[in-house]
Design a protein around this motif. Structure first.
Motif, PDB file in Angstrom:
ATOM      1  N   HIS A 229       0.831  -1.204   0.000  1.00  0.00           N
ATOM      2  CA  HIS A 229       0.000   0.000   0.000  1.00  0.00           C
ATOM      3  C   HIS A 229       0.869   1.261   0.000  1.00  0.00           C
ATOM      4  N   CYS A 232       3.135   1.641  -3.234  1.00  0.00           N
ATOM      5  CA  CYS A 232       2.410   2.105  -4.430  1.00  0.00           C
ATOM      6  C   CYS A 232       2.148   3.603  -4.352  1.00  0.00           C
ATOM      7  N   GLN A 233       1.792   4.077  -3.174  1.00  0.00           N
ATOM      8  CA  GLN A 233       1.546   5.509  -3.015  1.00  0.00           C
ATOM      9  C   GLN A 233       2.832   6.297  -3.200  1.00  0.00           C
ATOM     10  N   ASP A 237       3.555   9.236  -5.915  1.00  0.00           N
ATOM     11  CA  ASP A 237       4.069  10.546  -5.518  1.00  0.00           C
ATOM     12  C   ASP A 237       5.323  10.908  -6.298  1.00  0.00           C
ATOM     13  N   LEU A 250      -4.874   5.874  -8.507  1.00  0.00           N
ATOM     14  CA  LEU A 250      -4.411   4.634  -7.889  1.00  0.00           C
ATOM     15  C   LEU A 250      -5.580   3.912  -7.234  1.00  0.00           C
TER      16      LEU A 250
END
Length: 375
Positions: A229, A232-233, A237, A250
């Motif tokens: 999680h 991926c963020q 970014d 996303l």
């Protein structure tokens, strides 16, 4: 049976063994059957012709000393084979191993057909070994020339691409050095500097990954239990910082905890997102879907725009491959190193996973990565 006749009559049996050996030194699925076989048939035909062609003592000495190269050496089957093997990321050791295996295969299949070891038989074996050595020399020469050209191209591209972020940082430093610069402009200038630093850092990361794989070391990986999680963020970014004009969407579902190298996975996902932003249609979002199941995590990165040509889909993961973009007025941040997708593929392989791409005008271009969760 005369050796040159045996090679011609048993061509398919020899080529079958060539294919089998090439598969052992090539990553699964990386090359098609035709690419594996490449110019093998033409090489064998040239060897058979060489064996049955009269050769004087002077010509034999010149050949042994490398002085009898074909004046059209760049167009021989062996030289073309060497250049293509370099383009397909074979090492020089792997190229040499192909000829060593070919030599052993032909002799192993032919010698049981020989009734007596006569002077003619010995002479045929000598001529055969000379012809193999000649073909190997031509292949190595072409391989080395292609490698030199690739290296020069790479350095030229690297120098060119580094100038853009360096120029931005230089201009930003000059602006900040002016006493009359408005305070309200400082955050904007700082954002430009950070974006340039991220771009240069991304290029260096890809360069290091590429260099390690070419040295045979492989991309270094450190596996640990992590949750995708946050990774991926972070990738979204990072890509957003390089492409602020692109909207990234996303979506994450399912269990995303597994054993991964967090640094490499973020780099892989960022490269896919950057690639999608670079080639996607302006104004269209880049979508990333992350789906976790019991044994693996699947990631899909999609952009919309011009489809990738079918012939380019076969080479898109090779280093230094850069697809063309339409229009000269596109100011979106981009880099031409052509290493991002190569590093992404190597990262997926290092995790025991796969990466593939589909592209058409209706559904856009979608890269799909499947990563096993590990133990």
């Amino acid at each position: 049976m005369e050796l040159h006749r045996f090679i011609r009559e048993q061509m398919e049996a020899i080529l079958a063994e060539w294919d089998a050996f090439a598969l052992t030194i090539t990553p699964p699925g990386q090359l098609s059957h035709l690419a594996l076989r490449d110019h093998a048939k033409q090489i064998l035909r040239a060897i058979a012709l060489d064996i049955e062609t009269y050769q004087s003592s002077k010509e034999q000495i010149e050949k042994s000393q490398g002085l009898a190269l074909d004046p059209n050496v760049d167009t021989t089957a062996a030289s073309i084979h060497g250049a293509l093997r370099q383009e397909n990321n074979f090492s020089l050791m792997q190229l040499s191993a192909e000829f060593r295996a070919l030599r052993a295969t032909v002799l192993r299949l032919w010698l049981p057909q020989v009734e007596t070891m006569s002077p003619i038989t010995v002479h045929s074996m000598i001529r055969f070994n000379e012809a193999i050595d000649q073909a190997l020399s031509e292949s190595i020469a072409a391989y080395s020339e292609s490698a030199d050209q690739t290296r020069e191209l790479f350095l030229a591209i690297l120098g060119h691409d580094l100038r853009a972020p360096l120029a931005t940082m230089a201009a930003s430093g000059e602006l900040l050095g002016r006493p009359q610069v408005p305070v309200a402009k400082i955050p904007e200038i700082g954002a430009r500097v950070r974006r340039s630093v991220k771009l240069m850092n991304s290029m260096v990361d890809d360069l290091l990954g590429y260099t390690r794989t070419k040295l045979g070391v492989g991309i270094p990986t450190v596996f640990e239990a992590v949750d995708l999680h946050a990774m991926c963020q972070s990738a979204v970014d990072d890509a957003g910082a390089l492409h602020p004009a692109t909207r990234f969407e996303l979506t994450m579902t399912g269990a995303l905890v597994g054993t991964f190298d967090s640094v490499r996975v973020i780099q892989m996902l960022t490269n896919l997102l950057k690639n999608a932003a670079q080639y996607g249609e302006k104004g269209q979002a880049v979508e990333m879907y992350v789906i976790g199941d019991t044994d693996a995590v699947m990631v899909k990165v999609r952009n919309y725009g011009l489809a990738i040509p079918e012939n380019s889909l076969q080479s898109i993961f090779q280093p230094l491959v850069q697809l063309s973009t339409e229009g000269d007025d596109d100011a979106r941040s981009r880099t031409s190193l052509g290493l991002g997708l190569y590093v992404a593929r190597e990262t997926a392989l290092a995790h025991g996973g796969t990466i593939s791409v589909e592209s058409n005008e209706t559904d856009g271009t979608t890269f799909t990565v499947c990563l096993p969760k590990g133990d």
